[in-house]
Design a protein around this motif. Structure first.
Motif, PDB file in Angstrom:
ATOM      1  N   GLU A   1      10.777   8.759  -5.355  1.00 45.79           N
ATOM      2  CA  GLU A   1      10.455   9.866  -6.268  1.00 45.79           C
ATOM      3  C   GLU A   1       8.959   9.868  -6.580  1.00 45.79           C
ATOM      4  N   TYR A   2       8.403   8.690  -6.841  1.00 42.90           N
ATOM      5  CA  TYR A   2       6.966   8.570  -7.091  1.00 42.90           C
ATOM      6  C   TYR A   2       6.165   9.035  -5.872  1.00 42.90           C
ATOM      7  N   LEU A   3       6.534   8.563  -4.691  1.00 40.39           N
ATOM      8  CA  LEU A   3       5.822   8.952  -3.470  1.00 40.39           C
ATOM      9  C   LEU A   3       5.880  10.454  -3.257  1.00 40.39           C
ATOM     10  N   ASP A   4       7.055  11.044  -3.461  1.00 42.30           N
ATOM     11  CA  ASP A   4       7.208  12.488  -3.272  1.00 42.30           C
ATOM     12  C   ASP A   4       6.318  13.275  -4.228  1.00 42.30           C
ATOM     13  N   VAL A   5       6.258  12.856  -5.478  1.00 42.57           N
ATOM     14  CA  VAL A   5       5.513  13.607  -6.489  1.00 42.57           C
ATOM     15  C   VAL A   5       4.007  13.404  -6.360  1.00 42.57           C
ATOM     16  N   PHE A   6       3.566  12.177  -6.170  1.00 44.14           N
ATOM     17  CA  PHE A   6       2.135  11.898  -6.194  1.00 44.14           C
ATOM     18  C   PHE A   6       1.475  11.823  -4.818  1.00 44.14           C
ATOM     19  N   HIS A   7       2.248  11.619  -3.763  1.00 46.06           N
ATOM     20  CA  HIS A   7       1.650  11.433  -2.442  1.00 46.06           C
ATOM     21  C   HIS A   7       2.329  12.248  -1.356  1.00 46.06           C
ATOM     22  N   GLY A   8       3.239  13.136  -1.734  1.00 47.30           N
ATOM     23  CA  GLY A   8       3.963  13.934  -0.759  1.00 47.30           C
ATOM     24  C   GLY A   8       3.267  15.247  -0.460  1.00 47.30           C
ATOM     25  N   ALA A   9       3.817  15.988   0.494  1.00 46.43           N
ATOM     26  CA  ALA A   9       3.266  17.274   0.890  1.00 46.43           C
ATOM     27  C   ALA A   9       3.325  18.280  -0.251  1.00 46.43           C
TER      28      ALA A   9
ATOM     29  N   SER B   1       0.854  -1.186   0.000  1.00 45.90           N
ATOM     30  CA  SER B   1       0.000   0.000   0.000  1.00 45.90           C
ATOM     31  C   SER B   1       0.891   1.237   0.000  1.00 45.90           C
ATOM     32  N   ILE B   2       0.346   2.355  -0.447  1.00 41.86           N
ATOM     33  CA  ILE B   2       1.082   3.618  -0.409  1.00 41.86           C
ATOM     34  C   ILE B   2       1.471   3.929   1.032  1.00 41.86           C
ATOM     35  N   ARG B   3       0.552   3.730   1.943  1.00 39.89           N
ATOM     36  CA  ARG B   3       0.813   4.011   3.361  1.00 39.89           C
ATOM     37  C   ARG B   3       2.007   3.193   3.873  1.00 39.89           C
ATOM     38  N   ASP B   4       2.064   1.916   3.525  1.00 43.03           N
ATOM     39  CA  ASP B   4       3.188   1.078   3.967  1.00 43.03           C
ATOM     40  C   ASP B   4       4.513   1.565   3.366  1.00 43.03           C
ATOM     41  N   LEU B   5       4.488   1.958   2.090  1.00 37.57           N
ATOM     42  CA  LEU B   5       5.711   2.466   1.466  1.00 37.57           C
ATOM     43  C   LEU B   5       6.148   3.794   2.077  1.00 37.57           C
ATOM     44  N   GLN B   6       5.195   4.619   2.479  1.00 42.74           N
ATOM     45  CA  GLN B   6       5.540   5.888   3.118  1.00 42.74           C
ATOM     46  C   GLN B   6       6.138   5.671   4.507  1.00 42.74           C
ATOM     47  N   ARG B   7       5.664   4.642   5.196  1.00 40.49           N
ATOM     48  CA  ARG B   7       6.187   4.342   6.545  1.00 40.49           C
ATOM     49  C   ARG B   7       7.588   3.771   6.489  1.00 40.49           C
ATOM     50  N   GLN B   8       7.765   2.761   5.657  1.00 38.41           N
ATOM     51  CA  GLN B   8       9.078   2.121   5.551  1.00 38.41           C
ATOM     52  C   GLN B   8       9.148   1.320   4.258  1.00 38.41           C
ATOM     53  N   GLN B   9      10.091   1.689   3.424  1.00 35.73           N
ATOM     54  CA  GLN B   9      10.268   0.962   2.173  1.00 35.73           C
ATOM     55  C   GLN B   9      11.042  -0.317   2.432  1.00 35.73           C
ATOM     56  N   PRO B  10      10.694  -1.377   1.720  1.00 33.89           N
ATOM     57  CA  PRO B  10      11.510  -2.587   1.783  1.00 33.89           C
ATOM     58  C   PRO B  10      12.848  -2.335   1.085  1.00 33.89           C
ATOM     59  N   SER B  11      13.728  -3.262   1.173  1.00 34.87           N
ATOM     60  CA  SER B  11      15.016  -3.152   0.488  1.00 34.87           C
ATOM     61  C   SER B  11      14.820  -3.552  -0.976  1.00 34.87           C
ATOM     62  N   PHE B  12      15.100  -2.618  -1.880  1.00 34.53           N
ATOM     63  CA  PHE B  12      14.919  -2.855  -3.304  1.00 34.53           C
ATOM     64  C   PHE B  12      16.243  -3.131  -4.001  1.00 34.53           C
ATOM     65  N   ALA B  13      16.170  -3.853  -5.111  1.00 34.49           N
ATOM     66  CA  ALA B  13      17.333  -4.060  -5.979  1.00 34.49           C
ATOM     67  C   ALA B  13      17.607  -2.777  -6.764  1.00 34.49           C
ATOM     68  N   PHE B  14      18.852  -2.643  -7.211  1.00 36.89           N
ATOM     69  CA  PHE B  14      19.262  -1.533  -8.064  1.00 36.89           C
ATOM     70  C   PHE B  14      18.900  -0.196  -7.412  1.00 36.89           C
ATOM     71  N   ASP B  15      18.352   0.745  -8.188  1.00 35.77           N
ATOM     72  CA  ASP B  15      17.935   2.043  -7.643  1.00 35.77           C
ATOM     73  C   ASP B  15      16.416   2.131  -7.516  1.00 35.77           C
ATOM     74  N   HIS B  16      15.749   0.997  -7.411  1.00 30.76           N
ATOM     75  CA  HIS B  16      14.297   0.995  -7.395  1.00 30.76           C
ATOM     76  C   HIS B  16      13.719   1.661  -6.150  1.00 30.76           C
ATOM     77  N   GLY B  17      14.443   1.657  -5.051  1.00 32.42           N
ATOM     78  CA  GLY B  17      13.997   2.394  -3.865  1.00 32.42           C
ATOM     79  C   GLY B  17      13.941   3.886  -4.138  1.00 32.42           C
ATOM     80  N   ARG B  18      14.923   4.397  -4.833  1.00 39.83           N
ATOM     81  CA  ARG B  18      14.937   5.819  -5.205  1.00 39.83           C
ATOM     82  C   ARG B  18      13.770   6.141  -6.137  1.00 39.83           C
ATOM     83  N   ILE B  19      13.496   5.250  -7.062  1.00 34.08           N
ATOM     84  CA  ILE B  19      12.388   5.458  -7.998  1.00 34.08           C
ATOM     85  C   ILE B  19      11.058   5.489  -7.249  1.00 34.08           C
ATOM     86  N   VAL B  20      10.872   4.550  -6.332  1.00 40.39           N
ATOM     87  CA  VAL B  20       9.644   4.523  -5.525  1.00 40.39           C
ATOM     88  C   VAL B  20       9.534   5.802  -4.702  1.00 40.39           C
TER      89      VAL B  20
END
Length: 133
Positions: A106-114, A85-104
């Protein structure tokens, strides 16, 4: 989860010769999850030369929606599928391969951030071209 043991990663792959990015993303989603993409929009380009240790690649990221009521299933090079869920990703992201954590993030900041906004793309140096927040 990736089938090659590299960990949790978003759906992705390489374009075929003669294939548009839009057709490629729909194909990769179908191959890896069995889901049919019904809408998609380009989001951000990530091109840091160190983003993938195997070779220099760029990731053109899309935000997409799949057919309603469809159930994803792992296929192709996906070992398993996890849904967050978006809420779970905002609380704590799992460990992603490559730079996928950064991509997630960026998405959260743009679409679900303040500072949620969609603006024209800009460049973060050689690393990404993303919406300005």
């Amino acid at each position: 989860m990736r089938g090659d043991g590299r960990g949790l990663a978003m759906i992705g792959g390489f374009l075929r010769v003669g294939e548009s990015a839009e057709d490629g993303v729909a194909r990769e989603v179908l191959e890896e999850t069995g889901l049919t993409v019904v809408s998609k929009e380009q989001f951000c380009l990530f091109s840091d030369p160190t983003r993938d240790p195997r070779r220099h690649t760029a990731a053109l990221v899309f935000v997409a929606r799949a057919s309603p009521n469809a159930t994803p299933r792992a296929a192709d090079d996906a070992k398993s599928i996890r849904i967050f869920s978006i809420r779970d990703l905002q609380r704590q992201q799992p460990s992603f391969a490559f730079d996928h954590g950064r991509i997630v993030q960026e998405y959260l900041d743009v679409f679900h951030g303040a500072k949620r906004r969609w603006r024209p793309l800009h460049s973060h140096g050689k690393q990404a071209a993303c919406p300005v927040r």
